[in-house]
Every structure is written in C-alpha cells, then in structure tokens.
Design a protein around this motif. Structure first.
Motif, PDB file in Angstrom:
ATOM      1  N   ASP A 162     -43.176 -13.488 -14.513  1.00  0.00           N
ATOM      2  CA  ASP A 162     -44.555 -13.123 -14.844  1.00  0.00           C
ATOM      3  C   ASP A 162     -45.473 -13.210 -13.624  1.00  0.00           C
ATOM      4  OD1 ASP A 162     -44.127 -12.780 -17.694  1.00  0.00           O
ATOM      5  OD2 ASP A 162     -43.875 -14.954 -17.787  1.00  0.00           O
ATOM      6  N   HIS A 163     -45.228 -14.204 -12.779  1.00  0.00           N
ATOM      7  CA  HIS A 163     -46.055 -14.412 -11.591  1.00  0.00           C
ATOM      8  C   HIS A 163     -45.135 -14.729 -10.410  1.00  0.00           C
ATOM      9  CE1 HIS A 163     -49.318 -14.744 -14.490  1.00  0.00           C
ATOM     10  NE2 HIS A 163     -48.616 -15.681 -15.114  1.00  0.00           N
ATOM     11  N   VAL A 164     -45.402 -14.107  -9.268  1.00  0.00           N
ATOM     12  CA  VAL A 164     -44.576 -14.310  -8.077  1.00  0.00           C
ATOM     13  C   VAL A 164     -45.465 -14.610  -6.883  1.00  0.00           C
ATOM     14  CG1 VAL A 164     -43.024 -13.189  -6.418  1.00  0.00           C
ATOM     15  CG2 VAL A 164     -42.626 -12.922  -8.875  1.00  0.00           C
ATOM     16  N   VAL A 165     -45.076 -15.618  -6.133  1.00  0.00           N
ATOM     17  CA  VAL A 165     -45.760 -15.981  -4.892  1.00  0.00           C
ATOM     18  C   VAL A 165     -44.803 -15.716  -3.735  1.00  0.00           C
ATOM     19  CG1 VAL A 165     -46.898 -17.807  -3.587  1.00  0.00           C
ATOM     20  CG2 VAL A 165     -47.079 -17.761  -6.094  1.00  0.00           C
ATOM     21  N   LEU A 166     -45.182 -14.822  -2.841  1.00  0.00           N
ATOM     22  CA  LEU A 166     -44.355 -14.513  -1.671  1.00  0.00           C
ATOM     23  C   LEU A 166     -44.843 -15.372  -0.512  1.00  0.00           C
ATOM     24  CD1 LEU A 166     -44.289 -10.609  -1.973  1.00  0.00           C
ATOM     25  CD2 LEU A 166     -42.590 -12.253  -2.831  1.00  0.00           C
ATOM     26  N   ALA A 167     -44.076 -16.390  -0.189  1.00  0.00           N
ATOM     27  CA  ALA A 167     -44.428 -17.313   0.897  1.00  0.00           C
ATOM     28  C   ALA A 167     -43.269 -17.372   1.873  1.00  0.00           C
ATOM     29  CB  ALA A 167     -44.756 -18.694   0.332  1.00  0.00           C
ATOM     30  N   PRO A 500     -51.052  -5.846 -13.026  1.00  0.00           N
ATOM     31  CA  PRO A 500     -52.025  -6.756 -13.633  1.00  0.00           C
ATOM     32  C   PRO A 500     -52.476  -7.833 -12.650  1.00  0.00           C
ATOM     33  CG  PRO A 500     -50.142  -6.418 -15.090  1.00  0.00           C
ATOM     34  CD  PRO A 500     -49.772  -5.825 -13.767  1.00  0.00           C
ATOM     35  N   PRO A 501     -53.712  -8.336 -12.809  1.00  0.00           N
ATOM     36  CA  PRO A 501     -54.183  -9.424 -11.944  1.00  0.00           C
ATOM     37  C   PRO A 501     -53.277 -10.650 -12.068  1.00  0.00           C
ATOM     38  CG  PRO A 501     -55.992  -8.497 -13.221  1.00  0.00           C
ATOM     39  CD  PRO A 501     -54.747  -7.904 -13.778  1.00  0.00           C
ATOM     40  N   ASP A 502     -53.151 -11.370 -10.986  1.00  0.00           N
ATOM     41  CA  ASP A 502     -52.413 -12.646 -10.961  1.00  0.00           C
ATOM     42  C   ASP A 502     -50.905 -12.485 -11.127  1.00  0.00           C
ATOM     43  OD1 ASP A 502     -54.820 -14.230 -10.723  1.00  0.00           O
ATOM     44  OD2 ASP A 502     -55.176 -13.770 -12.829  1.00  0.00           O
ATOM     45  N   ARG A 503     -50.402 -11.261 -11.045  1.00  0.00           N
ATOM     46  CA  ARG A 503     -48.953 -11.090 -11.128  1.00  0.00           C
ATOM     47  C   ARG A 503     -48.293 -11.368  -9.784  1.00  0.00           C
ATOM     48  NH1 ARG A 503     -46.160  -6.065 -14.207  1.00  0.00           N
ATOM     49  NH2 ARG A 503     -46.767  -7.397 -15.972  1.00  0.00           N
ATOM     50  N   LEU A 504     -48.989 -11.047  -8.684  1.00  0.00           N
ATOM     51  CA  LEU A 504     -48.379 -11.193  -7.366  1.00  0.00           C
ATOM     52  C   LEU A 504     -49.375 -11.813  -6.394  1.00  0.00           C
ATOM     53  CD1 LEU A 504     -45.878 -10.497  -5.553  1.00  0.00           C
ATOM     54  CD2 LEU A 504     -47.076  -8.369  -4.978  1.00  0.00           C
ATOM     55  N   PHE A 505     -48.897 -12.776  -5.610  1.00  0.00           N
ATOM     56  CA  PHE A 505     -49.685 -13.423  -4.563  1.00  0.00           C
ATOM     57  C   PHE A 505     -48.906 -13.308  -3.254  1.00  0.00           C
ATOM     58  CE2 PHE A 505     -50.715 -15.368  -8.564  1.00  0.00           C
ATOM     59  CZ  PHE A 505     -52.082 -15.590  -8.538  1.00  0.00           C
ATOM     60  N   CYS A 506     -49.578 -12.887  -2.199  1.00  0.00           N
ATOM     61  CA  CYS A 506     -48.913 -12.690  -0.903  1.00  0.00           C
ATOM     62  C   CYS A 506     -49.386 -13.746   0.091  1.00  0.00           C
ATOM     63  CB  CYS A 506     -49.201 -11.293  -0.366  1.00  0.00           C
ATOM     64  SG  CYS A 506     -48.464  -9.972  -1.345  1.00  0.00           S
ATOM     65  N   LEU A 507     -48.515 -14.670   0.415  1.00  0.00           N
ATOM     66  CA  LEU A 507     -48.800 -15.695   1.413  1.00  0.00           C
ATOM     67  C   LEU A 507     -47.846 -15.573   2.592  1.00  0.00           C
ATOM     68  CD1 LEU A 507     -49.470 -18.850  -0.813  1.00  0.00           C
ATOM     69  CD2 LEU A 507     -51.126 -17.498   0.469  1.00  0.00           C
TER      70      LEU A 507
END
Length: 554
Positions: A162-167, A500-507
C-alpha cells in the motif's frame, strides 16, 4: 484490511524513518524492509562490504541523533576485544571521538535490530529481508508492486504494498573501472586492493579522496606512531607508490573544529528572514540572502569580517577571500597549522566564531535553492555552496595526520587544477592523462573521488516508475538541462504523479541533492527519515484532517 508498508533499503534513513513511525505509538500495519546487503542498518557509507577498515567516519556521537542509545553509550558497552576488532581505541573515547566507518556501521546495525525487536514485542508485524535486491517498482491499481530477487535461486518475486518508501542511498557506477586503470569511484574500497604500487592520480581532495588515499596507502605500507607522531612506513616493494590528489583549488579540507551543541540560534540570517525573502520572489533572492549571511557573520565575528572585507563584499568577492590564503599556501603547511589550532581549540573548548556561524547557516540558506532561476542556481553551486561545504565537511584530526604522514614520506602531493585543465582517458595506455595549463602528466591509475553527485531521473534505478511518469526530473523552464533533482513535495512524495497520495515516498539521496544540496550524512537521514516516518504514522492512523498538498515541491 491492515495496510502494508515497504522500505526499500535499510540504511540510516530507513532506520530513522522506522524510529519516527514506531515512536508515534502502536502501528497497525504490516512492515517489510528489503535490503540488498547481508545486514540491515549500516547503509553503504558504513558497511563492511564497501569500506576499508582504516576509513574514519566524520561524525561524532554528540552529533548523531540516538535511536535507543547514543554511539558513545553503545561503544562504552562493548568489550575490549570487540573494540579492538573494530580498531577503536577505548582509552581515547568520548562523545566527540571519531571512530572507523565500520564501527559506526555496527552501531547502526545494532540500533536497527533493537527497534525491530522492540516493535515485534509491541505486536507490530515487521519483516526484514536481507540479501534481497529490488530490481523494479511499478504502480498498479492495488498499490506499488516491487520486483525483487534473492539467492540462491535469484528468481524474480513480486509483491504489492500500500505504501512504499524508496531509501536506496548512495548510487555509484555499477562498473567501477571504465577502462583499465581508470576508476569511476573508489567504492567498494576492496576493488582498490589490487591497484599496483605506481603513480596514482585521485581527483578530489575531500574526505572521499582521503578515504581512497588511506585505502591505497594501507595496501602499500602502514601508518604507525613513533613518540606520539603518526608516520607512514612504505612496504619494501612500494618504492614506485605515489599519490597525487587534485582539485580546482588544490587545498585539503580543514580539521574538525569545536562547536557547542545544541547550536545557538541565529540572530539575522534566521529561517524566518530567509523564508520571507523567498516568498517575495524579487529575482534577487540569492544576493538578498547573502546580505543576511554577510550581516550575521559580521555580527558574530567582526575581526573576521574585517580580514575578508565582508562589509562591502559581494557573494563572489567573499568566496574568493574565503579561500584566498589557503589557496596561496602550501596545502600541507596550512593543514599542519590548522590541525594544531583545531586540537588546541578542542582541548580548551574554544569555538571559532566565524566557522560556527557558517556551519549554523548552511541549512537555513539551503531552503532557497528550489526558488533560484538558472543563473542564480549556477552561482549558488559555483560560489556559495563550496564555502558551506568546506565548513561542514571538516575531517577527523587523524585523517589530516595521515595526509601529513604520507606527504612527509614522499608519497603524497596535492595539485591545483584551476579552471584550465583536462583529464583524458583516450590514451592507449591505462589510467589517464591530466593536462594543467598546457602541461600533461600521465597517471597509470586514476580514481574519481569527488563524492556522490546529484543524479537525473534517467539514472533512477526503477525503470517502471520512470515509464509511468511517476518519477521525473524537476525541470526549470530557463535551464532544461540542469539537474535539479526529482520532483517531490515536502514529505518526499512525487509531485503531480498519477497515483494516490502517500502511496510512494522517494528518499533516494542522489536524486534529491539537486534541490537539497546539503542532504548528505546522518543528520540529513534523521531529518528526512523523520518527516516520512511521521507522515506514515498519520496515514496508518487514517488522520487526513490536515493533509499536506500533493503538488507542492520541496
């Protein structure tokens, strides 16, 4: 249904994001952490797979935001044999000591294991998958689909979250040698072990270049202490071993200086004052902020302001004055004097006011970068940024000692490239030819060691996100070819992305540096990871009362 969260990469940024997420209370989510390396927590800058044992970190315990304990506390709880295995001198440890990168990596691994253990004890479903490499990510109707491979089969497996953070952290060339004798980076350090004792050129003179020099020196000799002085003893077969570090100015970084923590607040160049100027959009933002910088520096250190002509200085004349004396001096004489001063100031807890003021201002000034047009962005990078980097990138005292020892042994020199230089790798011989002001010198081995560079979206590691138009470059109309980083908002979500908002975060650090020029190191991991972790906590709790705007660029 319980939401699922995946973190791709398990370095310090993910560690701090997890800590921020879990610190908000019980987390009703299934958390998966996927790490390509064999252990979680360290990240490439501090991993055993990338670093030589002799390489030092340039951040002390007093500066590292703790998770379950401070670095100093963790080190104090190690046995003598554990510290010896990490090349840590127990007798000299305090909260301002610098330790080997591998020791810091072990600390972060233990901190990672501790928060995972605590989360599981609190009932959080958390899985850590090491030796598992994510090879693609794509948006689907149900979430972000990750494709990953792991030994022994290396068969591709897919899972939707549902949510992914790319770090994913630092990104170095996958093929280290572009041609025989020419290295695109010094990482992993183990690849330098087979470099012969010859004339070796290193582009760069900051900590990355020092790391490369230390690794090479360890392959062809040893650093030893004699009567309290560090000396370098070349191996008997290393007569031909020579190192030449080169940069535009031909200077070494300065030794870490003493400064109080927490930092005192700024009085003139404040976050509020800078934000107010950025909001005015006058077209003169860079010069206006430099005026705040100039006034702050003059206020805290009038003597330094007088010495550098700061009262009437422009950005360009100040930057020239800042480096002028060092650039005109022998780099090793200057380094020895600066080291002596830094040691004395640490012992007496004396702060050099102008250095401390510049250190305090660098993050405050950095917020203007997204607001600069092409010409001002170029001026910032060429003129202003090097001043800030020079101050905040001070190196451990022992690193300067090692450079002095290599020089005294006749094994190291530092060259100024200036602006009129060329590095040619087309020579049929190995290595590279370096031409400075019309004079050419051949290096059988040449290593690029200028540190992590800002990368464009075309180099993003997950192709499907590019093809879907989710990850894209922030493009300025007046300079479409300038790398400004990928387009993300205040919480590192892709801007104007079809998802959708908050589905993906790019760090992913290299793709943020164009807009966040000082986003390197542990404190940046803490700040960025904290932002995303706290946002995820709100999302999981379903608190949408005050969502951040999806289209506002960071």
């Amino acid at each position: 249904m319980t939401p699922s969260i995946a973190f791709v990469g398990a370095g310090p940024t993910t560690l701090y994001a997890l800590h921020a997420l879990l610190s908000q209370g019980a987390v009703a989510a299934r958390i998966t952490v996927i790490e390509a390396r064999s252990s979680a927590g360290a990240g490439s800058p501090y991993s055993a797979e990338w670093n030589d044992r002799a390489m030092l970190s340039n951040i002390a315990s007093v500066e590292i935001p703790p998770v379950t304990e401070t670095l100093a506390e963790w080190l104090a709880s190690r046995t003598r044999s554990e510290l010896q295995a990490l090349d840590v001198d127990a007798a000299s440890l305090d909260e301002r000591s610098f330790v080997p990168r591998l020791a810091l990596g072990r600390y972060f691994e233990d901190q990672f294991a501790a928060i995972v253990k605590r989360a599981r004890a609190d009932g959080v479903a958390i899985e850590v998958m090491t030796d598992c490499r994510v090879v693609d990510a794509a948006n689907t109707r149900d979430g972000i689909e990750l494709t990953f491979v792991s030994p022994p089969s290396l068969r591709a497996t897919k899972a939707v979250f549902d949510h992914v953070v790319l770090a994913t952290g630092h990104q170095w060339p996958t093929r280290q040698q572009r041609r025989p004798g020419y290295f695109l980076s010094p990482w992993p350090a183990s690849a330098l072990a087979d470099v012969p004792a010859t004339d070796i050129g290193i582009r760069g003179s900051s900590l990355t270049a020092i790391d490369a020099a230390v690794a090479l020196a360890g392959s062809h000799g040893a650093f030893v202490r004699r009567g309290g002085k560090l000396v370098y003893e070349p191996a008997p077969d290393a007569q031909a071993f020579r190192l030449t570090m080169m940069s535009r100015k031909g200077i070494l970084p300065e030794a870490d200086f003493y400064f109080p923590l927490p930092h005192a607040p700024l009085e003139i160049c404040t976050p509020e004052a800078v934000a107010a100027l950025a909001a005015q959009d006058t077209g003169q933002l860079l010069d206006q902020v430099f005026d705040l910088f100039r006034r702050e520096l003059s206020h805290v250190d009038p003597d330094y302001a007088a010495q550098t002509g700061l009262g009437e200085a422009t950005l360009e004349t100040f930057a020239q004055a800042y480096f002028a004396r060092r650039a005109a001096s022998d780099p090793f004489i200057w380094a020895a004097l600066n080291l002596e001063e830094a040691r004395a100031n640490h012992a007496a807890k004396v702060t050099v006011a102008w250095r401390d003021a510049i250190l305090r201002m660098h993050e405050v000034v950095a917020v203007i970068v997204p607001h600069l047009d092409a010409a001002q962005f170029d001026r910032f990078n060429r003129v202003f940024k090097p001043v800030f980097v020079d101050v905040y990138a001070g190196v451990p005292h022992e690193s300067i000692e090692r450079m002095l020892a290599l020089h005294e042994a006749g094994k190291l020199e530092v060259l100024a490239l200036g602006e009129d230089y060329d590095i040619d790798i087309r020579n049929p011989q190995s290595g590279a030819d370096v031409t400075i002001a019309g004079r050419t010198r051949h290096f059988p081995v040449f290593i690029e060691a200028t540190g992590q560079q800002a990368l464009a979206a075309i180099q993003f590691p997950f192709l499907s996100l590019l093809e879907q138009g989710i990850v894209r470059d922030e493009i300025a109309n007046d300079a479409p070819d300038v790398v400004r980083g990928i387009a993300v908002d205040e919480v590192f979500r892709p801007v104007d992305a079809p998802l959708p908002p908050d589905r993906l975060f790019c760090l992913a650090l290299p793709f943020l540096m164009g807009r966040h020029p000082f986003a390197q190191g542990i404190t940046s991991s803490f700040e960025m990871g904290g932002i995303v972790g706290r946002r995820l906590a709100l999302v999981v709790e379903g608190d949408k009362r005050a969502p951040l705007p999806a289209a506002s660029a960071a």
